[in-house]
Design an enzyme around this catalytic site. Structure first.
Site, PDB file in Angstrom:
ATOM      1  N   SER A   1       0.840  -1.212   0.000  1.00 36.29           N
ATOM      2  CA  SER A   1       0.000   0.000   0.000  1.00 36.29           C
ATOM      3  C   SER A   1       0.869   1.253   0.000  1.00 36.29           C
ATOM      4  O   SER A   1       0.626   2.203  -0.755  1.00 36.29           O
ATOM      5  CB  SER A   1      -0.885   0.016   1.251  1.00 36.29           C
ATOM      6  OG  SER A   1      -1.793  -1.045   1.218  1.00 36.29           O
TER       7      SER A   1
ATOM      8  N   GLY B   1      -5.223  -3.927  -8.279  1.00 36.17           N
ATOM      9  CA  GLY B   1      -6.426  -3.164  -7.961  1.00 36.17           C
ATOM     10  C   GLY B   1      -6.093  -1.826  -7.332  1.00 36.17           C
ATOM     11  O   GLY B   1      -6.655  -0.783  -7.701  1.00 36.17           O
TER      12      GLY B   1
ATOM     13  N   ASP C   1      -7.119  -8.288   3.900  1.00 40.25           N
ATOM     14  CA  ASP C   1      -6.370  -9.171   3.000  1.00 40.25           C
ATOM     15  C   ASP C   1      -5.904 -10.453   3.690  1.00 40.25           C
ATOM     16  O   ASP C   1      -5.268 -11.301   3.057  1.00 40.25           O
ATOM     17  CB  ASP C   1      -5.148  -8.434   2.441  1.00 40.25           C
ATOM     18  CG  ASP C   1      -5.569  -7.325   1.479  1.00 40.25           C
ATOM     19  OD1 ASP C   1      -6.665  -7.423   0.893  1.00 40.25           O
ATOM     20  OD2 ASP C   1      -4.805  -6.350   1.322  1.00 40.25           O
TER      21      ASP C   1
END
Ligand code: S3P
Length: 448
Positions: free
Chosen positions: A28, A100, A329
């Site tokens: 991230s 994504g 996740d």
């Protein structure tokens, strides 16, 4: 559209796992470093970048939109940005592969700036819903020039000269939606506010501040579980140094492996302990996992710790739906841990799992079935029942281009009674390229 050729992998039970490792940089944060590097004026230097395929796609997209992006050494990158409003039309399609996060965050960027770009990806990304991003950014002035059925990639987006500042109440507690809105809001003359009913990971807010933006965060809603995040538009972002801590979502795999392989003791170094990412650790400790947080320190604006993990007898627990954003996740690997636990583990509120790199709820259930694990899906909940001994294993698991399904079931194979095969481990390179050698160095038997 592209992806690597399929590569089946097998993990077999064997010796205890021993030693220490440092997982790769957080995915991230790595995406965001590239994106804010693009939008900043001046130079951004990144240390510890995850050099996985997903992030490399975002780096390539940043370059295509005008940034100078250079690799200086292992995990060390330099980005010279163009500043808000300074993007140029990419000459080619932005191919995000499996990513994504990269694609959705970059849709926020393009959706707020005077530029036109086409987004595409692999077969997994082509199935994933993009409406959740398009809905708010269209309100901010973006236009969809063309799209695949149902608002999916390949899609071409054109941003406005200046974005319209909005207040957006996100229908899903998703850091990707939040980030896309805030990134579009960077080019809006006024305050863009995003309201989320439950707090999702806050790396975008933190990094925007690091680059010089003003972001005000206040609790929102009943019990203060939600947040209202207000970004002051059109700041000057200045390039800066970004240090990427180790990814807790990648640490999850050796962590669970060490808990379930008898006799193991493993230390996982430098793991980011942001409380919006540590739901799995909380849950595993509740299950009886022996996980010590050692040597807590600050790294790159985040608390990190070394985790000492010992093989443990686990028991089933109830995982509340409110915890989902902090471990979204990690459910596939938690389901594997639950298969080794005694009793029932109920994971509540997993609807978002259906729209990840695969339909993870279905993929996990199929993987559990293939390996003789008792389980059920009740609405959006997954229930896994173990008897405290190793499950049968011996199955072949379909990974559906999903790296976390592949790694989760390989971990199962290290402790099941029989080896577990995954049909395709190629996608592991999206988030944890060194997974196999890292696990092998601990003593794991994972082979092609
Ligand atoms: C991510 C957010 C999560 C997560 C994804 C990374 C991010 O998605 O599943 O792997 O970096 O913002 P949602 O926030 O949409 O659940």
């Amino acid at each position: 559209m592209s992806h690597a050729p399929a590569q089946s992998l097998t993990a077999a039970p064997g010796h205890p796992l021993r030693g220490s490792l440092r997982p790769p940089g957080d995915k991230s944060i790595s995406h965001r470093a590239m994106i804010l590097g693009l939008l900043a004026i001046g130079e951004t230097r990144v240390e510890g970048l995850l050099e996985g395929d997903d992030v490399l796609r975002t780096a390539a997209a940043a370059k295509a939109l005008g940034a100078t992006v250079e690799r200086l050494g292992e995990g060390r990158w330099r980005v010279a940005g163009v500043g808000i409003g300074g993007l140029s039309d990419p000459a080619e399609v932005l191919d995000f592969g499996n990513a994504g996060t990269g694609s959705r965050l970059m849709m926020g960027v393009v959706g707020g700036q005077p530029v036109t770009a086409t987004f595409d990806g692999d077969a997994s990304l082509r199935k994933r819903p993009m409406r959740r991003i398009l809905d708010p950014i269209l309100r901010m002035g973006a236009q969809v020039v063309s799209e695949a059925e149902g608002g999916r990639v390949p899609l071409t987006l054109r941003g406005p000269r200046e974005a319209i500042p909005i207040t957006y109440e996100s229908p899903v507690a998703s850091a990707q939606i939040k980030s896309a809105v805030l990134l579009a809001g960077l080019n809006a003359p006024g305050t863009t506010t995003l309201i989320e009913a439950a707090a999702s990971r806050d790396h975008t807010e933190r990094m925007l501040r690091l680059f010089g933006a003003t972001v005000a965060v206040t609790p929102h809603g009943p019990g203060g579980h939600g947040r209202s995040i207000a970004l002051t538009g059109q700041p000057t972002l200045r390039g800066t140094a970004v240090v990427v801590p180790a990814d807790p979502s990648s640490a999850a795999f050796p962590l669970v492996a060490a808990l379930i392989v008898p006799g193991s003791e493993v230390t996982i170094e430098g793991v980011m302990m942001n409380p919006l990412r540590t739901g799995l650790i909380t849950t595993l400790i509740e299950m009886g996992g022996e996980i010590e947080r050692l040597n807590e320190r600050e790294e790159g604006g985040e608390t990190v710790a070394d985790l000492r993990v010992r093989a443990s007898r686990l028991k089933g627990v109830d995982v509340p739906a409110e915890r989902a954003p902090s471990m979204i996740d990690e459910y596939p690997i938690l389901a594997v841990a639950a298969a080794f636990a005694e009793g029932e583990t109920r994971m509540n509120g997993l609807h978002e799992l259906r729209v990840k790199e695969s339909d993870r709820l279905a993929a996990v259930a199929a993987g559990l079935a293939a390996n003789g694990v008792r389980h059920a899906i009740a609405g959006d909940d997954l229930i896994v029942t173990g008897d405290g001994t190793a499950p049968r294993g011996g199955g072949t698991v379909e990974t559906h281009l999903d790296h976390r399904i592949a790694m989760s079931f390989l971990v199962m194979g290290l402790a099941a009674r029989d080896a577990v095969t995954v049909d395709d481990g190629a996608m592991i390179a999206t988030s944890f390229p060194s997974f196999r050698p890292t696990m092998q160095a601990l003593g794991a038997a994972i082979g092609g």
